[in-house]
Enzyme design. Sequence first.
Site, mmCIF file in Angstrom:
data_model
loop_
_atom_site.group_PDB
_atom_site.id
_atom_site.type_symbol
_atom_site.label_atom_id
_atom_site.label_comp_id
_atom_site.label_asym_id
_atom_site.label_seq_id
_atom_site.Cartn_x
_atom_site.Cartn_y
_atom_site.Cartn_z
ATOM 1 N N SER A 167 0.830 -1.208 0.000
ATOM 2 C CA SER A 167 0.000 0.000 0.000
ATOM 3 C C SER A 167 0.862 1.254 0.000
ATOM 4 O O SER A 167 1.944 1.268 0.592
ATOM 5 C CB SER A 167 -0.886 0.014 1.254
ATOM 6 O OG SER A 167 -1.507 1.276 1.405
ATOM 7 N N TYR A 221 -1.975 5.462 -4.400
ATOM 8 C CA TYR A 221 -3.029 6.459 -4.246
ATOM 9 C C TYR A 221 -2.524 7.718 -4.937
ATOM 10 O O TYR A 221 -1.375 8.125 -4.711
ATOM 11 C CB TYR A 221 -3.301 6.746 -2.770
ATOM 12 C CG TYR A 221 -4.226 5.738 -2.113
ATOM 13 C CD1 TYR A 221 -5.482 5.458 -2.660
ATOM 14 C CD2 TYR A 221 -3.867 5.090 -0.929
ATOM 15 C CE1 TYR A 221 -6.326 4.532 -2.050
ATOM 16 C CE2 TYR A 221 -4.712 4.178 -0.319
ATOM 17 C CZ TYR A 221 -5.946 3.902 -0.888
ATOM 18 O OH TYR A 221 -6.786 3.002 -0.302
ATOM 19 N N THR A 261 -5.436 2.518 -7.245
ATOM 20 C CA THR A 261 -6.734 2.303 -6.623
ATOM 21 C C THR A 261 -7.697 3.393 -7.084
ATOM 22 O O THR A 261 -7.429 4.577 -6.899
ATOM 23 C CB THR A 261 -6.600 2.312 -5.093
ATOM 24 O OG1 THR A 261 -5.729 1.236 -4.743
ATOM 25 C CG2 THR A 261 -7.935 2.115 -4.415
ATOM 26 N N LYS A 310 -7.385 -0.996 -9.679
ATOM 27 C CA LYS A 310 -8.011 -1.751 -8.589
ATOM 28 C C LYS A 310 -9.248 -1.006 -8.104
ATOM 29 O O LYS A 310 -9.162 0.180 -7.770
ATOM 30 C CB LYS A 310 -7.019 -1.909 -7.433
ATOM 31 C CG LYS A 310 -7.607 -2.512 -6.161
ATOM 32 C CD LYS A 310 -6.518 -2.819 -5.135
ATOM 33 C CE LYS A 310 -7.104 -3.416 -3.867
ATOM 34 N NZ LYS A 310 -7.792 -2.436 -3.010
ATOM 35 N N HIS A 369 -13.054 -2.683 -2.483
ATOM 36 C CA HIS A 369 -12.243 -2.226 -1.352
ATOM 37 C C HIS A 369 -12.655 -2.973 -0.069
ATOM 38 O O HIS A 369 -12.677 -2.410 1.020
ATOM 39 C CB HIS A 369 -12.442 -0.710 -1.176
ATOM 40 C CG HIS A 369 -11.186 0.015 -0.761
ATOM 41 N ND1 HIS A 369 -10.457 0.786 -1.624
ATOM 42 C CD2 HIS A 369 -10.537 0.091 0.431
ATOM 43 C CE1 HIS A 369 -9.412 1.322 -0.984
ATOM 44 N NE2 HIS A 369 -9.431 0.900 0.273
HETATM 45 C C1 LIG Z 1 -7.468 -2.552 6.895
HETATM 46 C C2 LIG Z 1 -7.517 -2.414 5.411
HETATM 47 C C3 LIG Z 1 -6.704 -1.483 4.780
HETATM 48 C C4 LIG Z 1 -6.748 -1.351 3.405
HETATM 49 N N1 LIG Z 1 -5.926 -0.478 2.801
HETATM 50 C C5 LIG Z 1 -5.929 -0.383 1.465
HETATM 51 C C6 LIG Z 1 -5.018 0.465 0.806
HETATM 52 O O1 LIG Z 1 -4.216 1.130 1.440
HETATM 53 N N2 LIG Z 1 -5.075 0.544 -0.538
HETATM 54 C C7 LIG Z 1 -5.955 -0.196 -1.269
HETATM 55 O O2 LIG Z 1 -5.991 -0.100 -2.486
HETATM 56 N N3 LIG Z 1 -6.795 -1.039 -0.667
HETATM 57 C C8 LIG Z 1 -6.804 -1.149 0.672
HETATM 58 N N4 LIG Z 1 -7.653 -2.026 1.265
HETATM 59 C C9 LIG Z 1 -8.507 -2.878 0.438
HETATM 60 C C10 LIG Z 1 -7.792 -4.204 0.152
HETATM 61 O O3 LIG Z 1 -6.774 -4.001 -0.784
HETATM 62 C C11 LIG Z 1 -8.731 -5.242 -0.453
HETATM 63 O O4 LIG Z 1 -9.423 -4.681 -1.536
HETATM 64 C C12 LIG Z 1 -9.753 -5.832 0.531
HETATM 65 O O5 LIG Z 1 -9.201 -5.911 1.821
HETATM 66 C C13 LIG Z 1 -10.157 -7.210 0.065
HETATM 67 O O6 LIG Z 1 -11.159 -7.748 0.878
HETATM 68 P P1 LIG Z 1 -10.878 -8.806 2.076
HETATM 69 O O7 LIG Z 1 -10.270 -8.019 3.193
HETATM 70 O O8 LIG Z 1 -12.238 -9.280 2.369
HETATM 71 O O9 LIG Z 1 -9.947 -9.855 1.534
HETATM 72 C C14 LIG Z 1 -7.628 -2.155 2.649
HETATM 73 C C15 LIG Z 1 -8.424 -3.077 3.301
HETATM 74 C C16 LIG Z 1 -8.381 -3.230 4.652
HETATM 75 C C17 LIG Z 1 -9.247 -4.265 5.311
#
Ligand SMILES: Cc1cc2nc3c(=O)[nH]c(=O)nc-3n(C[C@H](O)[C@H](O)[C@H](O)COP(=O)(O)O)c2cc1C
Lengths: 360, 360, 360, 360
Positions: free
Chosen positions: A108, A131, A157, A233, A257
């Site tokens: 990230s 981002y 993203t 994404k 997300h």
């Molecule tokens: C705590 C947390 C932080 C996340 N941070 C980002 C991020 O910084 N950038 C991003 O593109 N997606 C972020 N996501 C989304 C994840 O990349 C991903 O799409 C999502 O967690 C997938 O679902 P799952 O947790 O059910 O596997 C985040 C998700 C969570 C749970």
Amino acid sequence: EGPEPVNLYEFESIAKAKLSSMAYDYYSSGACDEITLHKNQSAYREILLKYRVLVDVSNRDLSVSVLGQKISFPVMIAPTAFQQMAHPEGENATARAAYAEDTIMILSTLSNTSVEDAAKATNGNLWFQLYVYRDREVTRELIQRAEKAGCRAIVVTVDAPFLGIRERDVRNGFTLPEGLTVKNMDASLLANVSGADGQSGLTSYFASQLDPSLSWKDIEWLRSVTKLPVILKGIACKEDTMLAAQHNIDAIVISNHGGRQLDTCRATIEVLPEAVECSDGKMEILIDGGIRRGTDVLKAIALGAKAVLIGRPVLWGLAYDGENGVRKVLQILKKEFDLSMALCGCISVSNISPDLIVKK
Amino acid sequence: EGPEPVNLYEFESIAKAKLSSMAYDYYSSGACDEITLHKNQSAYREILLKYRVLVDVSNRDLSVSVLGQKISFPVMIAPTAFQQMAHPEGENATARAAYAEDTIMILSTLSNTSVEDAAKATNGNLWFQLYVYRDREVTRELIQRAEKAGCRAIVVTVDAPFLGIRERDVRNGFTLPEGLTVKNMDASLLANVSGADGQSGLTSYFASQLDPSLSWKDIEWLRSVTKLPVILKGIACKEDTMLAAQHNIDAIVISNHGGRQLDTCRATIEVLPEAVECSDGKMEILIDGGIRRGTDVLKAIALGAKAVLIGRPVLWGLAYDGENGVRKVLQILKKEFDLSMALCGCISVSNISPDLIVKK
Amino acid sequence: EGPEPVNLYEFESIAKAKLSSMAYDYYSSGACDEITLHKNQSAYREILLKYRVLVDVSNRDLSVSVLGQKISFPVMIAPTAFQQMAHPEGENATARAAYAEDTIMILSTLSNTSVEDAAKATNGNLWFQLYVYRDREVTRELIQRAEKAGCRAIVVTVDAPFLGIRERDVRNGFTLPEGLTVKNMDASLLANVSGADGQSGLTSYFASQLDPSLSWKDIEWLRSVTKLPVILKGIACKEDTMLAAQHNIDAIVISNHGGRQLDTCRATIEVLPEAVECSDGKMEILIDGGIRRGTDVLKAIALGAKAVLIGRPVLWGLAYDGENGVRKVLQILKKEFDLSMALCGCISVSNISPDLIVKK
Amino acid sequence: EGPEPVNLYEFESIAKAKLSSMAYDYYSSGACDEITLHKNQSAYREILLKYRVLVDVSNRDLSVSVLGQKISFPVMIAPTAFQQMAHPEGENATARAAYAEDTIMILSTLSNTSVEDAAKATNGNLWFQLYVYRDREVTRELIQRAEKAGCRAIVVTVDAPFLGIRERDVRNGFTLPEGLTVKNMDASLLANVSGADGQSGLTSYFASQLDPSLSWKDIEWLRSVTKLPVILKGIACKEDTMLAAQHNIDAIVISNHGGRQLDTCRATIEVLPEAVECSDGKMEILIDGGIRRGTDVLKAIALGAKAVLIGRPVLWGLAYDGENGVRKVLQILKKEFDLSMALCGCISVSNISPDLIVKK
Ligand SMILES: Cc1cc2nc3c(=O)[nH]c(=O)nc-3n(C[C@H](O)[C@H](O)[C@H](O)COP(=O)(O)O)c2cc1C
Ligand SMILES: Cc1cc2nc3c(=O)[nH]c(=O)nc-3n(C[C@H](O)[C@H](O)[C@H](O)COP(=O)(O)O)c2cc1C
Ligand SMILES: Cc1cc2nc3c(=O)[nH]c(=O)nc-3n(C[C@H](O)[C@H](O)[C@H](O)COP(=O)(O)O)c2cc1C
Ligand SMILES: Cc1cc2nc3c(=O)[nH]c(=O)nc-3n(C[C@H](O)[C@H](O)[C@H](O)COP(=O)(O)O)c2cc1C
């Protein structure tokens, strides 16, 4: 010391007990009523398998190639922010686990470990999640740092022009704990995320720093400033998949997300078939959201995904036992996926066909 | 002494109180999230009956013939391993109950009673369930013992190239209790099943001894080494039903191993109609999984099954009261089935037509 | 002092703790088994959004025009009776909040504040909800008072020839608390609502005072006695929408009175599409019932509503903190709606198209 | 003294507290898993109304004629056995209530009050429910007594060749309490119903006394021995409806015996449309099962029933307060039905059209 977790769900309950409630809430929560959060998982449970028997499944090959990179099984690590809240070694531990289990990690932008350190730990098996900042110079520098560190793709993203409302974070006034910073940012304002009563610090960070005007022409600009493959994404419908294909995007991640942005949008696995159909094989299609079982991976592949990403389970593994915990998560999922393939009569990932899914 | 059980469900709660938790867990559990385990039962509850009235139902004939063998009503005993965990007399008691109630018992390869003893107790009304060993000599010997003992059919289980993940067994490190062995195996390694912390002993047994390469050509080999009818157990889709018919198989059992192998596959009763349709009357079609009520039996027959098998209820009856308990289970189910027939205006099993089922 | 409410649901629990149970029951309850009451909300949760990305959403315009009146976002205040039960300032506080947040308030005939006072507080941004009295002189006077006070539309409620059965009110023998009266009635019998054991006072009031013979010819009479636009509130099917269009009605509110009249009628959002289709753009279509989230507003607009009305949330806001509480309710909903638009790629309300809704 | 019941459900909880558990269990229970029992009610809740507005509903006529007999509203009293278990005055009290509320009572063969007494109390507004005994003389005498007493129709129950399995009765060893007898039988064995441990007395009574050979030719015989109209109760599909029409039956009751006979058969309201369609207006169609609300009555009428019967609610009313309790039940249902009609824009029962029901 409780018993060892035997499935991905159990990592969550163990992690919950270890984490501060601010951290657990931040990691686990979804937007508003968390309808999409739960749908992401329950949608997999509603897809029924039509398995085949009497196939020689004594040897199975689980590996796949994603954008030309071979990984040991079709599960990658989704980008999630602030992994040092889960474990002092944070993204570093995750990176080492990805390397050990021979898969790709997506780092990230908002990591507590620098892209250089993570790239070293993965031995280059790293993609960088971007981002886009209001300040394009900052953005360009990020990309260049990622390239230089050896990242093999840029994952932009696109579903977060603003941060979704995660009410638990609002109530907690989410703040990055003392001592943690966004390591891909030099000691600037950009490195700090702090909230206040009745406000999530990340919401303000997004609103002030990230760019809500991001559109397809910016994607073109991005492609002009990097030689790396560009992946989008957060695509969640046919129409945007078609636009991505028209813009010659290399791959997309069907994602909402993890249910953290717009509540009551569809489960990602419900979107996958139409995206696969309209992309017509021009782009590789990845997916994330709610994958917790080997059969979930198999279903996503059967419906046309090249590979899947997991987000929260990695955080729970990290909280459970650092690098070792993340490896356990990946190993359990791999074992389940392997057995699903065998019980479905598949000996390679390419055998996993849509015929395995019961039509509704 | 509590009250007598009045339906099959009540046998389970009584049995649960009597059994060690390792035994109860082994008997009751299904794979992973146990979705298919529950679906097997709930799918019957969702099938609605369209009953008929004003038919003279004063006399009813419940008997049917399966592969030419007449049984008192269309319910047989499914093969389940290790019955001495439920009652000291194990498969012997079950066999006597089957004989007394005039139905067929299918003896598991992994029985704690030898096929010879069980055959004697059933007076020959026994079929032998075969797991195919990596060692084909062992396999051939098993078949020959079964033939010699007087078994009337070989039921090859085809849905278990590896054992499904039953998490409760993993947590318990499932082991066959001291003193119990697989009686169809001479005092060899093959006779012992023992687990360890964080591992089910049966999973290792399967992985090391049974053959994951089993395929249609092995079925042909099997047919070449026995004169007995060969039945395939564990078919769960149209495609494999058609292959079975092409291979001149005598009968198949639509089964998902009681929800113990691949989780999120369909309930068996949902598979039955398409299997019946494509088999075109060439093979007899049996079914198991989740049958607990007389109306469940009637529904399976109405949708084209020749007869049904019950697995766990027999184990609960055995735990409840040995031979007598198994007989009670069979008697209650027979009484319920008889009443269902009467209330649907049927006086023989051949009257049970698809018209009794409400179309969706 | 508990924590601040972060969403509309939380206002209800806080209000519940502050209100007498007679007041809370009156406000919250629906007819009979409250099936429609709950359906109004749950139907929104079942509508899934198909959001779009990579649109420049840095600037968004939330305003709309309803019957030519511009409001800051497409949410108006539904008429609800007896607001002084929630807060001493009652409708006055609501009116000031509507003015401050730049939207329209609809004042109930059965208000505890006079139409003149409410009109002043909203600076004229007031519509008057009319119950038609058996006594047509009383009715005509009401209309004239509303006109003179500066109301900009007459909203005739057509779904209440009699009051629905709200069992909690029956049990409570609902009575307007001492000192409160219907302020749009001079100190007459018409100003008092009092119940008795086993009877809701409002039921008797309706039965004795309001006119169950109201029909289309009375609507024509109404139009003849006022120059203001006439809106029908309580239409819930295609057929009556078509009749309204034929009678040249200016606008209708698709409403089932918040599930308080006929139980087991449809959720309003399920009615909206057919009403929009058959009205053919001739009338403006508003909707109320169950709207609690910004995404609910967006869904109603996407399906063709011009704007939505909220009933109970305003009462909870009023109970929570008078004018300020109502403003908070409106602000939270506006913020959620704004974010929903952004995450769906919409920069003006006119961008919200039916394509955002997943077809079933 | 608790509060007065405000709806039909509340009568049940009050009755439950007053009755012995053997009586309550007997009255309330359904067959086996009670799936049909619950479906009978829940099916009504899933039927959605499409109400109409702006109709002059100031005067409404609720009366209908059933087989030429006018009743005050389309709700009759279903035959239920052994009403003295609920109240010392038993069927007598029910009969007086039916008379007072101006509707028809159907007296069970298995009543604790004689048909003569009940006929007197209803002033002849009585129909006689007939169970056909193995002994045809007994049967013929029953019919003649009913005729002589002044009953206006014979209602033959056709869905009970044997009694369904009601497990609570089996557990209780259901027995008619000391002193109660079947009053339509002279002091013979036929007058006594007594159970034993692990067996319902009614099951044995049915098995030994009633005739499971009942078929269409017996119906013809019945018609030959009585001049009264013959009604068949317990028809639950199109095919049998057509046979009834071919046999010139005067009316049928779509019924599954309140879910007490064959579990997992359809809710009666789901059967009604096809029965109405295929009967083609030749017979009057009544329905019972699960009717608890005025809207349920309205829905049954809208879907083509001439009138409905209620079973258990009458028993709860009886237990609550004898004649007065039964009247209250009828009054509440009438009031709810009246209001439903008004809110749907109907002023006579003949206005209640299928258009009021939302198509699926
Ligand atoms: C705590 C947390 C932080 C996340 N941070 C980002 C991020 O910084 N950038 C991003 O593109 N997606 C972020 N996501 C989304 C994840 O990349 C991903 O799409 C999502 O967690 C997938 O679902 P799952 O947790 O059910 O596997 C985040 C998700 C969570 C749970
Ligand atoms: C404890 C247990 C042991 C079993 N062992 C075997 C076995 O050895 N061989 C086999 O083919 N099936 C085995 N089965 C599957 C059963 O034959 C049958 O398919 C299943 O139990 C039917 O579902 P039911 O238990 O819901 O009736 C076993 C099932 C259970 C519950
Ligand atoms: C306590 C209460 C009082 C109401 N009073 C009136 C009224 O006086 N006139 C009217 O037309 N509608 C009245 N309604 C109906 C509302 O205008 C509106 O249709 C409904 O509340 C919308 O549903 P919601 O509460 O789920 O937002 C009332 C509703 C409630 C809850
Ligand atoms: C306690 C009880 C006794 C009954 N006895 C009879 C009976 O003697 N004869 C008959 O035809 N139906 C009998 N029924 C069925 C009713 O006539 C009717 O079909 C059923 O109760 C309708 O469903 P409801 O109870 O949900 O209204 C009985 C039902 C109950 C609940």
